[in-house]
Design an enzyme around this catalytic site. Structure first.
Site, PDB file in Angstrom:
ATOM      1  N   GLU A  62       0.816  -1.217   0.000  1.00  0.00           N
ATOM      2  CA  GLU A  62       0.000   0.000   0.000  1.00  0.00           C
ATOM      3  C   GLU A  62       0.855   1.275   0.000  1.00  0.00           C
ATOM      4  O   GLU A  62       0.855   2.060   0.940  1.00  0.00           O
ATOM      5  CB  GLU A  62      -0.955  -0.016   1.186  1.00  0.00           C
ATOM      6  CG  GLU A  62      -1.911  -1.190   1.133  1.00  0.00           C
ATOM      7  CD  GLU A  62      -2.725  -1.355   2.393  1.00  0.00           C
ATOM      8  OE1 GLU A  62      -2.725  -0.443   3.240  1.00  0.00           O
ATOM      9  OE2 GLU A  62      -3.365  -2.404   2.549  1.00  0.00           O
ATOM     10  N   GLU A  66      -5.527  -8.436   0.352  1.00  0.00           N
ATOM     11  CA  GLU A  66      -6.221  -8.084   1.589  1.00  0.00           C
ATOM     12  C   GLU A  66      -7.679  -7.805   1.266  1.00  0.00           C
ATOM     13  O   GLU A  66      -7.977  -7.085   0.330  1.00  0.00           O
ATOM     14  CB  GLU A  66      -5.656  -6.802   2.220  1.00  0.00           C
ATOM     15  CG  GLU A  66      -4.435  -6.958   3.045  1.00  0.00           C
ATOM     16  CD  GLU A  66      -4.093  -5.650   3.763  1.00  0.00           C
ATOM     17  OE1 GLU A  66      -2.895  -5.334   3.812  1.00  0.00           O
ATOM     18  OE2 GLU A  66      -5.006  -4.962   4.237  1.00  0.00           O
TER      19      GLU A  66
END
Length: 500
Positions: free
Chosen positions: A203, A405
């Site tokens: 991320e 995720e």
């Protein structure tokens, strides 16, 4: 222009993660599980070779390592954490890794996504000192997984930058490219013979935008509209160098996959008007294309280059705030994906102080009709993941994708019907995207167990297993959702009976 960075003042609790300037998109909506979304559930089975996994991150579950930027912030600015807690022990996975693997074995996963704590391997951040105890820990974990038929998916960097590297500028400095590359090479050498899946960074948008632009996350560097672009350039170059090291030095013998993890909103046009459709695409390019386009196509999206150069000139800068790449800096590799939320969009802000959100220039809106969770920004919008997966396929040359995720936050309740509803509807939409033609290889539930949820501390829980943080032994209990996900993995089906 003067150098405009500073440590940002304390921000309001609950606003530390997600949300930028412009239309405020955060609100708390709590919904009861009424009729578990069978209308969103597909009866199509997943292919037999499809992989299911679960994930954690080192800082959120381990203890006893060198100081990272997160350690520094939560110890020195406890008011930034919702409950004022630290991750000094959290799930104690450093000592209880065999119990973690037992959970995974019970769940029946094909792989476990976890991260290496940079400071556990290199306490000073550099390869001049290797902590052999840390190396042994990860070797033991990988062996325990392998002995139980579970593959390792390792994230090299999940936000926990060594504080000593932050002290010399962190991800704003070009010197980090070689430092990170040597860290990556060391991990490939130490563990790569037993690891088939590597991800370089988790991320990038979050730790660059919120850590170096908006200043809400460690290392609290406040330089909006400038810092996040500097950070991204350095991180993407570090990724490219690590990728090439693996490709040239290790792939032939280790035969693994390596990529980076991008998180993003799904931007859906509020109406079918050409203006809203264009605004949605602009949002996607600023959120996902910002990272994917340099890696796939060698440069930032044209809309980013054009808009930021134009706004920079009007703001009085001598050159664009978006640093340029040279032609040979970025290579091509596998893409990885994380998605939680969906947005609607429009609008153009006036010229003023620079910021990423003004550069993007879309008004972000989350419908009050969407189901919520215990985290205000996390909405249950399962069609968003299907839309995003199809957009990635159409925009980036039909890549292979791993969803690294996906999960739902609540207060840790054991009868977590809403989490079951969430998984059923999102996994269904992943399967529908595959039927559309998207090459999805694997799906990863976040997270294996309740853990330290960054600036939310222990107030928000994503786990398939409940962890008692008041018990020194950190006892764990399977939730209802664990049994559901276990059945999905075993049958490759989100409902009781699937077609094949």
């Amino acid at each position: 222009m003067s150098n405009r960075w500073q440590v940002r003042p304390i921000i309001e609790k609950g606003h530390a993660i997600g949300g930028a300037a412009g239309c405020h998109t955060q609100c708390n909506i709590y919904c009861l599980a009424t009729g578990l979304a069978d209308d969103n559930a597909t009866d199509m089975a997943f292919p037999d070779d499809f992989l299911f996994g679960a994930a954690t991150a080192a800082y959120q579950v381990e203890d006893g390592k060198g100081e990272s930027v997160w350690d520094y912030v939560v110890h020195n600015f406890p008011e930034r954490v919702e409950d004022g807690t630290t991750a000094d022990v959290t799930c104690d996975s450093y000592h209880k890794y065999k119990e973690d693997v037992a959970m995974l074995k019970e769940l029946g996963v094909n792989f476990y996504r976890f991260s290496i704590a940079w400071t556990r391997i290199m306490p000073n951040g550099t390869a001049d000192y290797i902590n052999e105890a840390g190396v042994s820990y990860y070797r033991n974990l990988i062996k325990e997984l392998k002995d139980n038929g579970i593959e390792s998916m390792i994230t090299l960097y999940h936000w926990d930058l060594p504080q000593q590297l932050a002290d010399i500028g962190g991800w704003l400095e070009d010197s980090m490219i070689d430092i990170y590359a040597e860290y990556a090479r060391t991990c490939f050498q130490l563990f790569g013979d037993d690891v088939k899946f590597w991800t370089t960074f988790n991320e990038i948008k979050e730790f660059c935008q919120l850590g170096y632009g908006e200043g809400g996350l460690p290392p609290l560097h406040y330089e909006p509209g400038i810092g996040e672009y500097k950070c991204t350039r350095v991180v993407l170059k570090a990724h490219a160098k690590a990728y090439r090291i693996y490709d040239e030095e290790f792939r032939a013998t280790q035969n693994g996959m390596i990529g980076a993890i991008f998180d993003t909103h799904w931007f859906e046009p509020r109406t079918n008007s050409s203006e809203d459709v264009a605004a949605a695409e602009q949002g996607r390019q600023f959120s996902f294309g910002w990272f994917a386009n340099p890696i796939v196509n060698g440069d930032y999206p044209e809309i980013m280059k054009t808009r930021i150069a134009d706004r920079s000139a009007k703001e009085g800068f001598n050159q664009s705030r978006l640093p340029e790449f040279t032609e040979d800096e970025i290579g091509v590799h596998q893409r990885y994906l994380r998605l939680y939320r969906s947005q609607h969009c429009i609008e153009e802000p006036e010229i003023g102080d620079p910021s990423y959100s003004k550069d993007m220039a879309v008004s972000q809106y989350q419908s009050p009709d969407w189901e919520g969770s215990s985290i205000s920004w996390l909405k249950v919008v399962p069609w968003g993941i299907r839309g995003l997966l199809n957009w990635v396929r159409e925009t980036y040359n039909d890549p292979y994708v791993i969803v690294t995720e996906n999960g739902y936050a609540d207060d840790g309740v054991l009868d977590d019907d809403m989490r079951i509803h969430y998984y059923q509807s999102y996994i269904s939409n992943v399967r529908l995207a595959m039927d559309d033609g998207v090459k999805v290889l694997a799906y990863t539930a976040w997270s294996l167990m309740d853990n330290y949820e960054w600036l939310n501390g222990y107030t928000k829980k994503f786990g398939l297993y409940n962890v008692d943080f008041n018990d020194p032994n950190r006892t764990w209990t399977p939730k209802k959702s664990m049994e559901y996900y276990k059945k999905v993995i075993a049958t490759h089906c989100v409902i009781d009976n699937c077609t094949r």
